[in-house]
Design an enzyme around this catalytic site. Structure first.
Site, PDB file in Angstrom:
ATOM      1  N   ASP A  72     -26.451   3.323  -6.057  1.00 24.97           N
ATOM      2  CA  ASP A  72     -26.755   1.876  -5.135  1.00 24.97           C
ATOM      3  C   ASP A  72     -27.820   2.237  -3.615  1.00 24.97           C
ATOM      4  O   ASP A  72     -28.248   2.922  -3.326  1.00 24.97           O
ATOM      5  CB  ASP A  72     -26.005   0.618  -5.745  1.00 24.97           C
ATOM      6  CG  ASP A  72     -24.805   0.971  -4.437  1.00 24.97           C
ATOM      7  OD1 ASP A  72     -25.233   1.660  -3.908  1.00 24.97           O
ATOM      8  OD2 ASP A  72     -24.244   0.127  -5.161  1.00 24.97           O
ATOM      9  N   ARG A  75     -26.704   4.105  -0.754  1.00 28.70           N
ATOM     10  CA  ARG A  75     -26.278   5.666  -0.692  1.00 28.70           C
ATOM     11  C   ARG A  75     -27.596   5.763  -0.104  1.00 28.70           C
ATOM     12  O   ARG A  75     -28.337   5.294  -1.199  1.00 28.70           O
ATOM     13  CB  ARG A  75     -26.121   6.247  -1.679  1.00 28.70           C
ATOM     14  CG  ARG A  75     -24.507   5.723  -2.444  1.00 28.70           C
ATOM     15  CD  ARG A  75     -23.251   7.251  -1.833  1.00 28.70           C
ATOM     16  NE  ARG A  75     -22.380   6.479  -1.388  1.00 28.70           N
ATOM     17  CZ  ARG A  75     -21.549   5.396  -1.496  1.00 28.70           C
ATOM     18  NH1 ARG A  75     -22.362   4.440  -0.554  1.00 28.70           N
ATOM     19  NH2 ARG A  75     -20.850   4.799  -1.678  1.00 28.70           N
ATOM     20  N   HIS A 108     -19.285  -2.664  -5.821  1.00 28.01           N
ATOM     21  CA  HIS A 108     -20.607  -2.774  -4.736  1.00 28.01           C
ATOM     22  C   HIS A 108     -21.059  -4.001  -5.133  1.00 28.01           C
ATOM     23  O   HIS A 108     -21.262  -4.630  -6.817  1.00 28.01           O
ATOM     24  CB  HIS A 108     -21.639  -1.992  -4.403  1.00 28.01           C
ATOM     25  CG  HIS A 108     -20.798  -0.883  -4.140  1.00 28.01           C
ATOM     26  ND1 HIS A 108     -21.819   0.336  -3.377  1.00 28.01           N
ATOM     27  CD2 HIS A 108     -19.577  -0.416  -2.957  1.00 28.01           C
ATOM     28  CE1 HIS A 108     -21.100   1.798  -3.265  1.00 28.01           C
ATOM     29  NE2 HIS A 108     -19.639   1.343  -2.836  1.00 28.01           N
ATOM     30  N   HIS A 174     -15.795  10.942   0.948  1.00 28.18           N
ATOM     31  CA  HIS A 174     -16.037   9.372   0.312  1.00 28.18           C
ATOM     32  C   HIS A 174     -14.991   8.556   1.019  1.00 28.18           C
ATOM     33  O   HIS A 174     -13.778   9.443   1.197  1.00 28.18           O
ATOM     34  CB  HIS A 174     -16.025   9.009  -0.663  1.00 28.18           C
ATOM     35  CG  HIS A 174     -16.089   7.741  -1.128  1.00 28.18           C
ATOM     36  ND1 HIS A 174     -14.652   7.253  -1.272  1.00 28.18           N
ATOM     37  CD2 HIS A 174     -17.214   6.948  -1.755  1.00 28.18           C
ATOM     38  CE1 HIS A 174     -15.493   5.738  -1.517  1.00 28.18           C
ATOM     39  NE2 HIS A 174     -16.665   5.762  -1.956  1.00 28.18           N
ATOM     40  N   LYS A 184     -18.242  10.657 -10.255  1.00 30.46           N
ATOM     41  CA  LYS A 184     -18.111   8.641  -9.872  1.00 30.46           C
ATOM     42  C   LYS A 184     -19.459   8.453 -10.763  1.00 30.46           C
ATOM     43  O   LYS A 184     -19.326   7.225 -11.681  1.00 30.46           O
ATOM     44  CB  LYS A 184     -18.612   8.378  -8.495  1.00 30.46           C
ATOM     45  CG  LYS A 184     -17.211   8.587  -7.810  1.00 30.46           C
ATOM     46  CD  LYS A 184     -17.213   8.250  -6.196  1.00 30.46           C
ATOM     47  CE  LYS A 184     -17.104   6.506  -6.494  1.00 30.46           C
ATOM     48  NZ  LYS A 184     -17.842   5.641  -5.538  1.00 30.46           N
TER      49      LYS A 184
END
Length: 185
Positions: A72, A75, A108, A174, A184
């Site tokens: 998304d 990043r 997010h 992370h 992930k």
């Protein structure tokens, strides 16, 4: 006084440190790195020479629904460069594939239209199917089983129902999850 420029987002913050309080400066040399080729050439070479896997175009043959999980807006993945090459590779093996990009937001906030245009480029934004994951939309999720912790493994339906699931992105440290990307996605 020593003036230090600290990278921050797409700019920097300037600060001054008294010399008697400064033990040293660690400076990244990443900006001096000279890659062997340009970004597109490096991605194309990686797609042509996968590690311990058939080529993506071979994996795509005979598949109807292909989902590409993409990072998304949080990043800085160069999707504008990678996505067209991924699409070309998939379509060279399966020109009729139904391809959807699934934006992996996790928890997010949703990626905005402007962020999607910046991420994919105007052309891909207009011509490709792009779905932004919403972890609160229960009708778009499936329970895939129970985790070793006892918690439920809830997965986006598009990913679960895909004949071929591809994840693009990068892996980096992370703060909470060990590493971002990879497992992930």
């Amino acid at each position: 006084m020593t003036v230090i420029n600290i990278p921050y987002g797409r700019t920097h913050i300037t600060t001054e440190i008294p010399d008697e309080r400064l033990a040293g400066i660690l400076e990244s040399r990443a900006h001096q790195y000279e890659p062997a080729a340009g970004e597109e050439e490096l991605v194309a070479a990686a797609l042509a020479n996968p590690v311990a896997s058939p080529r993506l175009r071979d994996l795509a043959r005979g598949r109807k629904k292909i989902v590409i999980i993409t990072s998304d807006h949080t990043r800085p993945v160069p999707t504008q460069i990678m996505a067209p090459l991924l699409l070309a590779e998939i379509r060279s093996g399966n020109p009729d594939a139904d391809i959807t990009f699934l934006v992996a937001t996790g928890f997010h906030r949703a990626t905005t239209e402007e962020e999607l245009k910046a991420k994919f480029g105007e052309q891909l934004f207009r011509t490709e199917k792009i779905v932004v994951h919403n972890c609160w939309a229960k009708d778009s999720l499936l329970n895939a089983g129970t985790l070793p912790s006892g918690g439920s493994l809830i997965i986006n339906k598009l990913a679960m129902e895909a004949d071929l699931l591809v994840a693009e992105g990068f892996i980096e440290p992370h703060l909470f999850a060990g590493f971002s990307g990879g497992r992930k996605s």
